[in-house]
Write an enzyme that holds these catalytic residues in place. Sequence first.
Site, PDB file in Angstrom:
ATOM      1  N   SER A  23     -13.927  59.449 -58.484  1.00 23.72           N
ATOM      2  CA  SER A  23     -14.859  60.565 -58.673  1.00 23.72           C
ATOM      3  C   SER A  23     -15.393  60.540 -60.096  1.00 23.72           C
ATOM      4  O   SER A  23     -14.819  59.871 -60.953  1.00 23.72           O
ATOM      5  CB  SER A  23     -14.116  61.894 -58.462  1.00 23.72           C
ATOM      6  OG  SER A  23     -13.302  62.164 -59.612  1.00 23.72           O
ATOM      7  N   ASP A  24     -16.447  61.284 -60.350  1.00 22.17           N
ATOM      8  CA  ASP A  24     -16.842  61.466 -61.734  1.00 22.17           C
ATOM      9  C   ASP A  24     -15.895  62.520 -62.321  1.00 22.17           C
ATOM     10  O   ASP A  24     -15.090  63.140 -61.627  1.00 22.17           O
ATOM     11  CB  ASP A  24     -18.314  61.892 -61.835  1.00 22.17           C
ATOM     12  CG  ASP A  24     -18.879  61.627 -63.219  1.00 22.17           C
ATOM     13  OD1 ASP A  24     -20.101  61.558 -63.357  1.00 22.17           O
ATOM     14  OD2 ASP A  24     -18.070  61.464 -64.169  1.00 22.17           O
ATOM     15  N   TRP A  25     -16.012  62.749 -63.609  1.00 19.45           N
ATOM     16  CA  TRP A  25     -15.110  63.621 -64.348  1.00 19.45           C
ATOM     17  C   TRP A  25     -15.048  65.016 -63.716  1.00 19.45           C
ATOM     18  O   TRP A  25     -16.012  65.776 -63.813  1.00 19.45           O
ATOM     19  CB  TRP A  25     -15.596  63.729 -65.799  1.00 19.45           C
ATOM     20  CG  TRP A  25     -14.674  64.451 -66.686  1.00 19.45           C
ATOM     21  CD1 TRP A  25     -14.479  65.795 -66.744  1.00 19.45           C
ATOM     22  CD2 TRP A  25     -13.791  63.892 -67.678  1.00 19.45           C
ATOM     23  NE1 TRP A  25     -13.548  66.118 -67.684  1.00 19.45           N
ATOM     24  CE2 TRP A  25     -13.102  64.974 -68.279  1.00 19.45           C
ATOM     25  CE3 TRP A  25     -13.515  62.607 -68.126  1.00 19.45           C
ATOM     26  CZ2 TRP A  25     -12.159  64.787 -69.290  1.00 19.45           C
ATOM     27  CZ3 TRP A  25     -12.576  62.424 -69.131  1.00 19.45           C
ATOM     28  CH2 TRP A  25     -11.911  63.508 -69.689  1.00 19.45           C
TER      29      TRP A  25
END
Length: 751
Positions: free
Chosen positions: A284-286
């Site tokens: 996932s992104d942050w």
Amino acid sequence: MFIKNNISVAIVIIVSLVLLSCGTEQHEKDEAVTRANQMLSRMTLEEKIGQMSQLDPGFFGGEEQLKQAVRDGRCGSLLNYWGVEKVNEIQRIAVSESRLGIPLIIGRDVIHGYRTIFPIPLGMAASWNPEIVKEAFRISSVEASSQGIKWTFAPMLDITWDPRWGRIAEGCGEDPLLASAMARAMVEGIQGDDLTDPTALAACAKHYVGYGFAEAGRDYNTTYISEPMLRDVVLKPFKAASDAGALTFMSAFNDLNGVPASGNEFTLKQILRDEWGFRGLVVSDWASVTEMVFHGYAADDKDAAAKAINAGVDMEMASSSYFDNIKRLLEEKKITEAQVDGAVRNILTVKYRLGLFDNPYVNPEAEKKILDPAFLDHARKVARQSTVLLKNDGNALPLSENIGSVAVIGPLADAPRDQLGTWCFDGQGENSVTPLRAIRELLGEKRVNHVAGLKYSRDKSLEQFNAALAAARRSDAILFFGGEEWILSGEGQSRGEIDIPGAQGALIEALSATGKPLVVVIMAGRPLAIGNELQDADALLYAWHGGTMAGPALTDLIFGKESPSGKLPVTFVKGAGQIPFYHYRKNTGRPANEKAWTPFDSIPTENPQGSLGYKSFHLDYGYTPLLPFGYGLSYTTFDYSDLNLSSQVMGTSGSITVRAKVTNSGTMDAEEVVQLYIRDRVGSITRPVKELKGFRRISIKKGETVEVEFVINSTDLAFFNGKATLTEPGEFDVWMGPNSDEGLHSDFIIE
Ligand code: GLC
């Protein structure tokens, strides 16, 4: 009957043996999967959960707690943790003090260089040269891997039409074909030829998908993208990255048509896994998993974790909803053990492919390559080829090295950190060679009159103007270096207006009024609305943020060691009000033209409603951009002639060859990026007025003529019409030329 039965049984046995052998063969071929499955079968649930999070080193409370978590198998990946000793120590703990000895994979944003910084990716795309971009990413991996980094969160492949969006700096512009060529080059550069080579990093195609279409260019904002636009434009560079063997993808922040990209089964499963056959890992992104709560798509972190796992996000970055909730989600049957195993298998397979199980350690000798002179030379070459000449009236450029003196003015003439641009975690301003330094080294201090005129790009103070103008008046030419500080583009750094900030416009205008030859160099992280500056300058170079060697590269161009050869990877608009404007736009039912539009200042003061005509234009901006996609000048001139097609008729599964001659009719050897565009005149859905279908950067000596050839296959003309991807019969225009607005024209039909 018996014989028949026997035969059937025999057939079943033979078929099974064949299938098994293919399967086994495939399996044996994929040793990494085999080893991952063997490891998986030995893991506890806690150890599996430990693999599915990529946490910030501070998450566990401190270095000792981090090391204990690694010993316990609760930490399988880290980001932003680097350095030879640190990484070798934490890997030693992972492989020799944990129960199963699974090495960590450590990630970091190495977006356009590690210590040797290359132009921002938008600048590299302006080179239209995948080869030198591939080498730039190879160099970046050599430097980053020497610090224990084995995974970079690059390439960023978000197509965008919106220069207000700060992350336009980080991508490859507006075109799917150019961005796909860059995607292949970047992935190949990052991962190298041998994934087990110590200098190989895992690439990460991001941000999957649609992030660049944030409404109003405001970062993290909502995106609505039709499926035809998704499939024919937005997904293309990601498909290229997957086909190039990218080991990882990153799911994006944005709400895509009502379903956040990090919980979107359509894009993450149907397209990425089922249609493309991607077998790597998705991170996932942050905190994009838990942000689904803010989106209003998940009730709480536990629900967000379930949605992300069900959609196919293997590893959660930064937030800990997986870490905290997988056990309970399994008990509540919101997710399955098979899904957990699938995610862990993908993660372990990437670690095996990278050779981390066989060698997790960093060779301390490797860091001697950092800032190698050959790397800096390449950064200089990439910065040269990324720079776009947008104006050169009266051949103001190149300047002669024998010029009496030059005035070097502007807030970015000597801004070592700004010229590195955004997403430059490890690059140091102290390594930058600025334009001022490079020009002084070339001409000598005495011939350089330097007054910044403004302290930084947003500076509105006029107090240094007189000194700057005085320096200009006592010089033979003026070199103005301006644009944007690096902080004005990048993540969370979008702008509502895209004018050149501060009092730079006023200073450029005042410098122009001196009557001295004025060369303006813009260093920025986005296309700016530079209409006024283009008017005031005799010559204008667009250098993006050119990286560590921006200074020498610009000096090479300004003093004619090489001709500029960059081309715009994104349309330049006249102002934010004209966004979006892109070359593959639709024609509309009321296309405007010269005759249909009355320039704003010429509109009569007395006129009846509708007297200006009912066509698609802005009263003030008209219907054309400031500069078209693919535009870029040279110190020489290129003449196109003799366009010819191998046939005017293409079968639906055929191809035609398009040829033309390009002559360097000027006085300098130079490179030209020849571009091929088509238009499908009528379709089952409306079709763009132009589509880039090929490009080639070629070197042509002065006076020489080169024949350039492109093959157009019918499959190149396929599009998604809402139901299927197909090539339709009909009439097509074809152009070959120097940009999306000019070129030799012909046509053909598909029967
Ligand atoms: C950021 C960015 C992403 C980056 C990640 C790790 O928020 O969106 O591009 O790779 O976090 O730094």
